[in-house]
Design a protein around this motif. Structure first.
Motif, mmCIF file in Angstrom:
data_model
loop_
_atom_site.group_PDB
_atom_site.id
_atom_site.type_symbol
_atom_site.label_atom_id
_atom_site.label_comp_id
_atom_site.label_asym_id
_atom_site.label_seq_id
_atom_site.Cartn_x
_atom_site.Cartn_y
_atom_site.Cartn_z
ATOM 1 N N TRP A 56 -8.207 -16.330 20.892
ATOM 2 C CA TRP A 56 -7.580 -15.004 20.813
ATOM 3 C C TRP A 56 -7.135 -14.544 22.199
ATOM 4 N N ARG A 57 -7.955 -14.881 23.195
ATOM 5 C CA ARG A 57 -7.604 -14.503 24.576
ATOM 6 C C ARG A 57 -6.294 -15.179 24.974
ATOM 7 N N LYS A 58 -6.160 -16.449 24.587
ATOM 8 C CA LYS A 58 -4.931 -17.184 24.945
ATOM 9 C C LYS A 58 -3.726 -16.607 24.191
ATOM 10 N N GLY A 96 -1.802 -5.807 27.851
ATOM 11 C CA GLY A 96 -2.492 -5.649 29.129
ATOM 12 C C GLY A 96 -3.766 -4.827 28.962
ATOM 13 N N LEU A 97 -3.660 -3.714 28.207
ATOM 14 C CA LEU A 97 -4.839 -2.869 27.965
ATOM 15 C C LEU A 97 -5.905 -3.645 27.191
ATOM 16 N N ALA A 98 -5.463 -4.384 26.159
ATOM 17 C CA ALA A 98 -6.419 -5.157 25.350
ATOM 18 C C ALA A 98 -7.110 -6.218 26.205
ATOM 19 N N LYS A 120 -13.115 -10.747 30.803
ATOM 20 C CA LYS A 120 -14.080 -10.532 31.900
ATOM 21 C C LYS A 120 -13.505 -9.652 33.008
ATOM 22 N N TRP A 121 -12.203 -9.489 33.067
ATOM 23 C CA TRP A 121 -11.556 -8.793 34.196
ATOM 24 C C TRP A 121 -11.763 -7.284 34.135
ATOM 25 N N GLY A 122 -11.879 -6.705 32.892
ATOM 26 C CA GLY A 122 -11.980 -5.249 32.800
ATOM 27 C C GLY A 122 -10.649 -4.599 33.165
ATOM 28 N N LEU A 123 -10.571 -3.249 33.069
ATOM 29 C CA LEU A 123 -9.322 -2.563 33.435
ATOM 30 C C LEU A 123 -9.360 -2.037 34.865
ATOM 31 N N LEU A 124 -10.544 -1.543 35.296
ATOM 32 C CA LEU A 124 -10.663 -0.925 36.633
ATOM 33 C C LEU A 124 -11.754 -1.580 37.455
ATOM 34 N N TRP A 135 -8.813 -5.116 41.710
ATOM 35 C CA TRP A 135 -7.611 -4.436 42.220
ATOM 36 C C TRP A 135 -6.342 -4.954 41.537
ATOM 37 N N TRP A 136 -6.245 -6.288 41.298
ATOM 38 C CA TRP A 136 -4.977 -6.832 40.763
ATOM 39 C C TRP A 136 -4.679 -6.294 39.366
ATOM 40 N N VAL A 137 -5.725 -6.035 38.571
ATOM 41 C CA VAL A 137 -5.491 -5.473 37.225
ATOM 42 C C VAL A 137 -5.201 -3.974 37.345
ATOM 43 N N PHE A 155 6.546 -8.255 40.857
ATOM 44 C CA PHE A 155 5.353 -8.022 41.682
ATOM 45 C C PHE A 155 4.093 -8.164 40.821
ATOM 46 N N ALA A 156 4.125 -7.579 39.599
ATOM 47 C CA ALA A 156 2.969 -7.671 38.694
ATOM 48 C C ALA A 156 2.705 -9.123 38.298
ATOM 49 N N LEU A 157 3.777 -9.881 38.122
ATOM 50 C CA LEU A 157 3.636 -11.294 37.772
ATOM 51 C C LEU A 157 2.910 -12.048 38.884
ATOM 52 N N VAL A 158 3.309 -11.782 40.126
ATOM 53 C CA VAL A 158 2.668 -12.437 41.274
ATOM 54 C C VAL A 158 1.194 -12.030 41.363
ATOM 55 N N GLY A 174 -0.670 -11.169 38.841
ATOM 56 C CA GLY A 174 -1.357 -11.830 37.737
ATOM 57 C C GLY A 174 -1.698 -13.273 38.054
ATOM 58 N N ILE A 175 -0.846 -13.909 38.858
ATOM 59 C CA ILE A 175 -1.080 -15.327 39.175
ATOM 60 C C ILE A 175 -2.025 -15.489 40.364
ATOM 61 N N TYR A 176 -1.858 -14.683 41.422
ATOM 62 C CA TYR A 176 -2.689 -14.850 42.630
ATOM 63 C C TYR A 176 -3.974 -14.027 42.601
ATOM 64 N N LYS A 177 -4.006 -12.947 41.817
ATOM 65 C CA LYS A 177 -5.219 -12.118 41.661
ATOM 66 C C LYS A 177 -5.823 -11.741 43.022
ATOM 67 N N PRO A 178 -5.076 -11.092 43.899
ATOM 68 C CA PRO A 178 -5.585 -10.772 45.244
ATOM 69 C C PRO A 178 -6.537 -9.578 45.259
HETATM 70 C C1 HEM Z 1 -0.098 -2.333 31.912
HETATM 71 C C2 HEM Z 1 -0.138 -3.178 32.795
HETATM 72 C C3 HEM Z 1 -0.970 -4.462 32.771
HETATM 73 C C4 HEM Z 1 -2.310 -4.647 32.573
HETATM 74 C C5 HEM Z 1 -3.354 -3.600 32.263
HETATM 75 C C6 HEM Z 1 -2.559 -6.085 32.682
HETATM 76 C C7 HEM Z 1 -3.809 -6.690 32.520
HETATM 77 C C8 HEM Z 1 -4.035 -8.043 32.564
HETATM 78 C C9 HEM Z 1 -5.332 -8.689 32.375
HETATM 79 C C10 HEM Z 1 -6.643 -7.974 32.128
HETATM 80 C C11 HEM Z 1 -5.144 -10.023 32.474
HETATM 81 C C12 HEM Z 1 -6.218 -11.148 32.370
HETATM 82 C C13 HEM Z 1 -6.113 -11.814 31.059
HETATM 83 C C14 HEM Z 1 -6.982 -13.024 30.928
HETATM 84 O O1 HEM Z 1 -7.455 -13.578 31.921
HETATM 85 O O2 HEM Z 1 -7.177 -13.447 29.788
HETATM 86 C C15 HEM Z 1 -3.751 -10.234 32.759
HETATM 87 C C16 HEM Z 1 -3.214 -11.472 32.972
HETATM 88 C C17 HEM Z 1 -1.961 -11.632 33.433
HETATM 89 N N1 HEM Z 1 -0.995 -10.667 33.567
HETATM 90 FE FE1 HEM Z 1 -1.170 -8.702 33.183
HETATM 91 N N2 HEM Z 1 -1.392 -6.721 32.951
HETATM 92 C C18 HEM Z 1 -0.398 -5.769 33.018
HETATM 93 C C19 HEM Z 1 0.917 -5.965 33.271
HETATM 94 C C20 HEM Z 1 1.419 -7.191 33.614
HETATM 95 C C21 HEM Z 1 2.793 -7.413 33.950
HETATM 96 C C22 HEM Z 1 3.868 -6.341 33.981
HETATM 97 C C23 HEM Z 1 2.927 -8.725 34.265
HETATM 98 C C24 HEM Z 1 4.152 -9.441 34.728
HETATM 99 C C25 HEM Z 1 5.157 -9.689 34.061
HETATM 100 C C26 HEM Z 1 1.619 -9.342 34.114
HETATM 101 C C27 HEM Z 1 1.330 -10.666 34.357
HETATM 102 C C28 HEM Z 1 0.123 -11.271 34.096
HETATM 103 C C29 HEM Z 1 -0.145 -12.706 34.293
HETATM 104 C C30 HEM Z 1 0.812 -13.735 34.855
HETATM 105 C C31 HEM Z 1 -1.442 -12.937 33.853
HETATM 106 C C32 HEM Z 1 -2.142 -14.288 33.741
HETATM 107 C C33 HEM Z 1 -3.194 -14.490 34.651
HETATM 108 C C34 HEM Z 1 -3.889 -15.812 34.387
HETATM 109 O O3 HEM Z 1 -4.300 -16.123 33.285
HETATM 110 O O4 HEM Z 1 -4.074 -16.511 35.337
HETATM 111 N N3 HEM Z 1 0.726 -8.386 33.696
HETATM 112 N N4 HEM Z 1 -3.098 -9.019 32.798
#
Ligand code: HEM
Length: 172
Positions: A11-13, A75-77, A83-87, A90-92, A156-159, A161-165
């Motif tokens: 489901w996570r995937k 993103g909220l779900a 495990k990352w949580g919402l707050l 920093w990257w989330v 920027f959000a994509l970067v 999400g990938i680098y998680k700084p």
């Molecule tokens: C409302 C805003 C957002 C929230 C709350 C959010 C939250 C999250 C969370 C919690 C994860 C981890 C999921 C997991 O590990 O299963 C994630 C993964 C990711 N998010 Fe978002 N996200 C948001 C917006 C975005 C946007 C706008 C993008 C870029 C287009 C983005 C790109 C990514 C990427 C690339 C990952 C994959 C990370 C990985 O598995 O290595 N996110 N996001």
């Protein structure tokens, strides 16, 4: 403190895949919208200008609303049930703030700017592109900013999400 229930891997995937469809899909849409807006601003042809502003009025509301809400809700779900949580990280948290600002811009700036465009575009554009743009007021120029701002913010959000700084938020 009770342990947070986390999503099982399949489901996570699935959620992550839908998250990418929303975020990256929106980026692709922005490129197409920018091409339309730039052509609308420069064309001398009245017919092309009318076609462009009619298309923008038809395409933007359903597609941007669907992709932006898909990005936000997944993103909220993910924040709540992975495990990352919402707050906690920093990257989330930064993506959450960015996502909420973008959604506000969609509903309070972009949608009002395209609303009624097809009806406002003149039927007989005999004055060329300039006459069509004049009839639409600020909209042709205003529409330049949303695709540029959201594309750069999503990239920027994509970067992030990938680098998680930047690690964990203190005290979280
Ligand atoms: C409302 C805003 C957002 C929230 C709350 C959010 C939250 C999250 C969370 C919690 C994860 C981890 C999921 C997991 O590990 O299963 C994630 C993964 C990711 N998010 Fe978002 N996200 C948001 C917006 C975005 C946007 C706008 C993008 C870029 C287009 C983005 C790109 C990514 C990427 C690339 C990952 C994959 C990370 C990985 O598995 O290595 N996110 N996001």
């Amino acid at each position: 403190m009770t342990e947070r229930r986390l999503l099982p891997q399949p489901w996570r995937k699935l959620l992550l895949a839908l998250h990418m469809v929303g975020g990256v899909g929106w980026m692709g849409l922005d490129v197409g919208l920018l091409a339309l807006v730039l052509t609308g601003l420069t064309t001398e042809s009245g017919n092309i200008a009318v076609a462009i502003y009619t298309a923008l009025g038809i395409i933007v509301p359903p597609s941007v609303i669907t992709l932006s809400l898909l990005m936000l809700l997944t993103g909220l779900a993910q924040g709540l049930w992975t495990k990352w949580g919402l707050l906690q990280y920093w990257w989330v948290a930064v993506k959450l703030v960015l996502g909420l600002i973008l959604i506000a811009l969609v509903f309070f700036v972009l949608i009002p700017a395209v609303e009624g465009l097809p009806e406002r575009a003149p039927d007989m554009p005999d004055g060329g592109g300039a006459a069509v743009r004049a009839a639409l007021g600020n909209a042709p120029v205003q529409l330049l900013f949303p695709p540029v701002v959201s594309f750069l913010s999503l990239a920027f959000a994509l970067v992030l999400g990938i680098y998680k700084p930047w690690g964990k938020i203190r005290g979280s």
